[in-house]
Design a protein around this motif. Structure first.
Motif, mmCIF file in Angstrom:
data_model
loop_
_atom_site.group_PDB
_atom_site.id
_atom_site.type_symbol
_atom_site.label_atom_id
_atom_site.label_comp_id
_atom_site.label_asym_id
_atom_site.label_seq_id
_atom_site.Cartn_x
_atom_site.Cartn_y
_atom_site.Cartn_z
ATOM 1 N N VAL A 209 0.865 -1.180 0.000
ATOM 2 C CA VAL A 209 0.000 0.000 0.000
ATOM 3 C C VAL A 209 0.904 1.233 0.000
ATOM 4 O O VAL A 209 1.714 1.409 0.907
ATOM 5 N N TYR A 210 0.754 2.056 -1.019
ATOM 6 C CA TYR A 210 1.568 3.262 -1.148
ATOM 7 C C TYR A 210 0.668 4.461 -1.426
ATOM 8 O O TYR A 210 -0.381 4.324 -2.082
ATOM 9 N N VAL A 211 1.090 5.608 -0.926
ATOM 10 C CA VAL A 211 0.363 6.845 -1.197
ATOM 11 C C VAL A 211 1.282 7.831 -1.897
ATOM 12 O O VAL A 211 2.511 7.809 -1.726
ATOM 13 N N ALA A 212 0.684 8.686 -2.697
ATOM 14 C CA ALA A 212 1.396 9.810 -3.303
ATOM 15 C C ALA A 212 1.143 11.017 -2.408
ATOM 16 O O ALA A 212 -0.014 11.393 -2.176
ATOM 17 N N VAL A 213 2.212 11.574 -1.871
ATOM 18 C CA VAL A 213 2.102 12.695 -0.930
ATOM 19 C C VAL A 213 2.656 13.959 -1.577
ATOM 20 O O VAL A 213 3.761 13.964 -2.122
ATOM 21 N N LEU A 214 1.862 15.012 -1.523
ATOM 22 C CA LEU A 214 2.275 16.311 -2.060
ATOM 23 C C LEU A 214 1.956 17.383 -1.024
ATOM 24 O O LEU A 214 0.804 17.510 -0.601
ATOM 25 N N ASP A 215 2.962 18.094 -0.595
ATOM 26 C CA ASP A 215 2.796 19.158 0.402
ATOM 27 C C ASP A 215 2.075 18.660 1.660
ATOM 28 O O ASP A 215 1.208 19.339 2.217
ATOM 29 N N GLY A 216 2.424 17.443 2.071
ATOM 30 C CA GLY A 216 1.867 16.893 3.300
ATOM 31 C C GLY A 216 0.478 16.290 3.175
ATOM 32 O O GLY A 216 -0.076 15.808 4.167
ATOM 33 N N GLU A 217 -0.089 16.281 1.970
ATOM 34 C CA GLU A 217 -1.432 15.738 1.759
ATOM 35 C C GLU A 217 -1.371 14.511 0.861
ATOM 36 O O GLU A 217 -0.544 14.431 -0.060
ATOM 37 N N VAL A 218 -2.255 13.550 1.120
ATOM 38 C CA VAL A 218 -2.366 12.368 0.267
ATOM 39 C C VAL A 218 -3.210 12.736 -0.949
ATOM 40 O O VAL A 218 -4.402 13.041 -0.822
ATOM 41 N N VAL A 219 -2.587 12.718 -2.113
ATOM 42 C CA VAL A 219 -3.290 13.101 -3.346
ATOM 43 C C VAL A 219 -3.558 11.899 -4.240
ATOM 44 O O VAL A 219 -4.191 12.022 -5.292
ATOM 45 N N GLY A 220 -3.072 10.733 -3.834
ATOM 46 C CA GLY A 220 -3.308 9.513 -4.599
ATOM 47 C C GLY A 220 -2.856 8.312 -3.799
ATOM 48 O O GLY A 220 -2.150 8.449 -2.787
ATOM 49 N N ALA A 221 -3.269 7.126 -4.216
ATOM 50 C CA ALA A 221 -2.898 5.910 -3.497
ATOM 51 C C ALA A 221 -3.038 4.707 -4.414
ATOM 52 O O ALA A 221 -3.801 4.729 -5.394
ATOM 53 N N THR A 222 -2.301 3.661 -4.084
ATOM 54 C CA THR A 222 -2.431 2.412 -4.831
ATOM 55 C C THR A 222 -2.113 1.239 -3.913
ATOM 56 O O THR A 222 -1.278 1.349 -3.010
ATOM 57 N N GLU A 223 -2.832 0.152 -4.105
ATOM 58 C CA GLU A 223 -2.571 -1.105 -3.386
ATOM 59 C C GLU A 223 -2.387 -2.198 -4.419
ATOM 60 O O GLU A 223 -3.135 -2.266 -5.403
ATOM 61 N N TYR A 224 -1.398 -3.044 -4.207
ATOM 62 C CA TYR A 224 -1.127 -4.117 -5.159
ATOM 63 C C TYR A 224 -0.366 -5.226 -4.447
ATOM 64 O O TYR A 224 0.027 -5.087 -3.282
ATOM 65 N N ARG A 225 -0.170 -6.322 -5.141
ATOM 66 C CA ARG A 225 0.559 -7.447 -4.568
ATOM 67 C C ARG A 225 1.121 -8.311 -5.691
ATOM 68 O O ARG A 225 0.630 -8.255 -6.824
ATOM 69 N N TYR A 226 2.125 -9.100 -5.368
ATOM 70 C CA TYR A 226 2.689 -10.035 -6.342
ATOM 71 C C TYR A 226 2.760 -11.414 -5.714
ATOM 72 O O TYR A 226 3.375 -11.599 -4.664
ATOM 73 N N ARG A 227 2.090 -12.388 -6.351
ATOM 74 C CA ARG A 227 2.094 -13.773 -5.872
ATOM 75 C C ARG A 227 3.117 -14.553 -6.679
ATOM 76 O O ARG A 227 2.838 -15.008 -7.791
#
Length: 225
Positions: free
Chosen positions: A47-65
């Protein structure tokens, strides 16, 4: 922009991400705040977020099996238009997935994704926030450009609110590493879905029936979206 990993509900950026999820996804698609605590400690869930100026402006969750040699993109959230957030998340995610492949000594067969069908009655009545890129028609076309194709099955999945409801209005899709591939051995998505939804004990009859049809087939076609 910063690509920041979220590994705890106590991370202040997680609260901002969860709020953003609630703004752009239907309630039955959003796991409640506290139920995220255990999954975020799972090293296979990214789970990762894109942070700009201290705010979460985007996010993505993924996995690899690695044992199945497939990835899954659980969600991608774009919180603002005009900042290139979608491209940024895609680029960072792809770099990380290549790293995970190398670490496991495997080569990916492709990536699964659940993609809303904007023509479905179940989707047309839903609200996906006020950010234009999050509209299902836009997202579907972007994912088509990236090479995703839908599996030829009437797809349904258990609701993430743990109530065991059948959620429709999505297609189960796959982006094959080999772009010429037009089908999959049915065993591959069947095994993946059994694992993916093992976290939800309450499953609707419709899901069991879908899985039965999938597991009784030899191959499943990949169709354009």
């Amino acid at each position: 922009m910063e690509y920041r990993k979220i590994s705890s509900v106590d991370d202040p950026y997680f609260a901002k991400m969860h709020q953003l999820m609630g703004e752009v996804f239907p309630p039955e698609e959003v796991l409640s705040f506290e139920l995220w605590r255990e999954p975020l400690q799972d090293p296979t869930i990214q789970v990762y977020v894109a942070v700009l100026d201290g705010e979460v402006v985007g996010a993505t969750e993924y996995r690899y099996r690695s044992e199945l040699r497939v990835a899954m993109t659980d969600f991608t959230i774009i919180g603002r238009s005009g900042l290139g957030i979608g491209r940024y998340l895609l680029t960072e995610r792809e770099k990380h997935l290549r790293q995970l492949e190398e670490e496991s000594g495997t080569k990916s067969l492709g990536m699964f994704a659940e993609i809303y069908d904007p023509a479905a009655d179940e989707t047309s009545s839903l609200s996906f926030g006020s950010v234009a890129p999050m509209h299902p028609a836009v997202r579907r076309e972007v994912l088509s450009h990236l090479g995703f194709k839908k599996l030829d099955l009437e797809y349904v999945h258990p609701s993430w609110d743990h109530e065991g409801k059948a959620v429709r209005g999505l297609d189960f899709c796959f982006r094959p590493a080999d772009e010429s591939q037009d089908s999959l051995p049915s065993e591959l998505p069947a095994k993946f879905l059994r694992w993916y939804y093992s976290a939800l004990p309450n499953k609707p009859r419709e899901w069991d029936e879908m899985m039965g049809r999938l597991e009784s087939a030899d191959r499943v076609a990949l169709l354009p979206i």
